[in-house]
Design a protein around this motif. Structure first.
Motif, PDB file in Angstrom:
ATOM      1  N   ASN A  26       0.847  -1.199   0.000  1.00 55.92           N
ATOM      2  CA  ASN A  26       0.000   0.000   0.000  1.00 55.92           C
ATOM      3  C   ASN A  26       0.881   1.247   0.000  1.00 55.92           C
ATOM      4  OD1 ASN A  26      -2.429  -1.380  -0.062  1.00 55.92           O
ATOM      5  ND2 ASN A  26      -2.695  -1.355   2.152  1.00 55.92           N
ATOM      6  N   TRP A  27       1.949   1.232   0.796  1.00 53.72           N
ATOM      7  CA  TRP A  27       2.896   2.359   0.815  1.00 53.72           C
ATOM      8  C   TRP A  27       3.555   2.541  -0.549  1.00 53.72           C
ATOM      9  CZ3 TRP A  27       6.112   0.670   5.719  1.00 53.72           C
ATOM     10  CH2 TRP A  27       5.335   0.848   6.871  1.00 53.72           C
ATOM     11  N   LEU A  28       3.887   1.421  -1.201  1.00 51.91           N
ATOM     12  CA  LEU A  28       4.641   1.457  -2.456  1.00 51.91           C
ATOM     13  C   LEU A  28       3.769   1.641  -3.695  1.00 51.91           C
ATOM     14  CD1 LEU A  28       7.176  -1.457  -1.815  1.00 51.91           C
ATOM     15  CD2 LEU A  28       7.722   0.983  -1.977  1.00 51.91           C
ATOM     16  N   ALA A  29       2.458   1.621  -3.550  1.00 49.48           N
ATOM     17  CA  ALA A  29       1.554   1.645  -4.708  1.00 49.48           C
ATOM     18  C   ALA A  29       1.906   2.707  -5.745  1.00 49.48           C
ATOM     19  CB  ALA A  29       0.108   1.791  -4.245  1.00 49.48           C
ATOM     20  N   PRO A  30       2.216   3.958  -5.359  1.00 48.28           N
ATOM     21  CA  PRO A  30       2.492   4.965  -6.382  1.00 48.28           C
ATOM     22  C   PRO A  30       3.829   4.785  -7.104  1.00 48.28           C
ATOM     23  CG  PRO A  30       2.045   5.979  -4.227  1.00 48.28           C
ATOM     24  CD  PRO A  30       2.178   4.527  -4.020  1.00 48.28           C
ATOM     25  N   MET A  31       4.739   3.972  -6.557  1.00 47.34           N
ATOM     26  CA  MET A  31       6.063   3.897  -7.163  1.00 47.34           C
ATOM     27  C   MET A  31       6.488   2.518  -7.651  1.00 47.34           C
ATOM     28  SD  MET A  31       5.998   4.232  -3.684  1.00 47.34           S
ATOM     29  CE  MET A  31       6.621   5.574  -2.783  1.00 47.34           C
ATOM     30  N   ILE A  32       5.624   1.510  -7.546  1.00 45.48           N
ATOM     31  CA  ILE A  32       6.036   0.150  -7.901  1.00 45.48           C
ATOM     32  C   ILE A  32       5.987  -0.114  -9.402  1.00 45.48           C
ATOM     33  CG2 ILE A  32       3.773  -0.952  -7.613  1.00 45.48           C
ATOM     34  CD1 ILE A  32       7.080  -2.436  -6.410  1.00 45.48           C
ATOM     35  N   ASP A  33       5.075   0.509 -10.122  1.00 46.48           N
ATOM     36  CA  ASP A  33       4.905   0.233 -11.546  1.00 46.48           C
ATOM     37  C   ASP A  33       6.179   0.607 -12.317  1.00 46.48           C
ATOM     38  OD1 ASP A  33       3.264  -0.730 -13.666  1.00 46.48           O
ATOM     39  OD2 ASP A  33       3.064   1.331 -14.361  1.00 46.48           O
ATOM     40  N   GLY A  34       6.751  -0.377 -12.997  1.00 50.56           N
ATOM     41  CA  GLY A  34       7.951  -0.147 -13.801  1.00 50.56           C
ATOM     42  C   GLY A  34       9.256  -0.136 -13.023  1.00 50.56           C
ATOM     43  N   ALA A  35       9.207  -0.407 -11.717  1.00 52.62           N
ATOM     44  CA  ALA A  35      10.413  -0.339 -10.884  1.00 52.62           C
ATOM     45  C   ALA A  35      11.344  -1.530 -11.136  1.00 52.62           C
ATOM     46  CB  ALA A  35      10.031  -0.298  -9.409  1.00 52.62           C
ATOM     47  N   ARG A  36      12.638  -1.253 -11.064  1.00 50.19           N
ATOM     48  CA  ARG A  36      13.660  -2.310 -11.076  1.00 50.19           C
ATOM     49  C   ARG A  36      13.943  -2.641  -9.616  1.00 50.19           C
ATOM     50  NH1 ARG A  36      17.725   1.575 -13.655  1.00 50.19           N
ATOM     51  NH2 ARG A  36      16.615   2.669 -12.041  1.00 50.19           N
ATOM     52  N   CYS A  37      13.808  -3.926  -9.258  1.00 49.61           N
ATOM     53  CA  CYS A  37      13.862  -4.322  -7.852  1.00 49.61           C
ATOM     54  C   CYS A  37      14.918  -5.383  -7.591  1.00 49.61           C
ATOM     55  CB  CYS A  37      12.513  -4.866  -7.407  1.00 49.61           C
ATOM     56  SG  CYS A  37      11.110  -3.767  -7.706  1.00 49.61           S
ATOM     57  N   LEU A  38      15.403  -5.370  -6.359  1.00 49.89           N
ATOM     58  CA  LEU A  38      16.351  -6.369  -5.872  1.00 49.89           C
ATOM     59  C   LEU A  38      15.795  -6.924  -4.575  1.00 49.89           C
ATOM     60  CD1 LEU A  38      19.153  -7.768  -5.906  1.00 49.89           C
ATOM     61  CD2 LEU A  38      20.066  -5.732  -4.765  1.00 49.89           C
TER      62      LEU A  38
END
Length: 193
Positions: free
Chosen positions: A45-57
């Motif tokens: 829920n916290w990450l909802a605005p920034m997760i789309d298209g993110a490169r993650c580790l």
């Protein structure tokens, strides 16, 4: 690897996104504690605005529940790093079964992995085995090794009574507690020269 308690071997579910309600097979391995559903729900829920298209580790990935949740919610890619070969194979099997082709599993110790060639990440999940107290070393490697995008987000899980020493330019965004676990999301600011 983390969570409020050791989960019984079996299955955990993905909370949201395109893989919602998918089950992940969880092997019976010592110290493997998937992040609790309610913690993952709060975090995403916290990450909802920034997760789309993110490169993650997903460092110290364990079951990979955090990284797979990120893929389910639109992350561009996730690198999963897990030192236990059985957990890494279970993670590969889960990704294959879910047809999650934008996830890559690396069966390697996290510190050794971070000595490799860096790829700047938008979001890092840092959830090492609590007993090993790896936070200072791993966060230093992340910060100094070129693994973080300029304004990366870093999720850190630790024992409820422990606030790990982190790089001074990591600013707390939000945190919470569940059972014996503290979970926190930080935003990286560029370090002062």
């Amino acid at each position: 690897m983390s969570g409020a308690r050791k989960a019984a071997p079996g299955r955990i579910r993905i909370i949201g996104g395109s893989l919602r309600n998918s089950r992940l097979e969880v092997p019976d391995l010592p110290g493997l504690r998937p992040t609790a559903d309610r913690v993952r729900e709060t975090l995403f829920n916290w990450l909802a605005p920034m997760i789309d298209g993110a490169r993650c580790l997903d460092l110290c990935a364990g079951t990979g529940a955090l990284g797979i949740e990120a893929l389910s919610r639109g992350a561009a890619s996730v690198q999963f790093v897990e030192r236990d070969p059985r957990a890494a194979q279970a993670l590969r099997d889960n990704l294959a079964r879910l047809k999650a082709t934008n996830g890559e599993v690396v069966a390697l110790d996290a510190a050794q992995f971070l000595r490799g060639v860096p790829r700047a990440q938008d979001l890092v999940f840092l959830d090492p085995p609590f007993a090993l107290e790896l936070w200072p070393a791993l966060t230093r490697q992340l910060e100094q090794g070129g693994w973080l995008a300029a304004q990366a987000w870093i999720y850190v899980e630790s024992p409820r009574t422990t606030v790990p020493a982190l790089p001074p330019n990591w600013q707390l965004y939000r945190d919470g507690h569940a059972g014996e676990v503290r979970f926190a999301l930080y935003r990286r600011a560029l370090p002062l020269s």
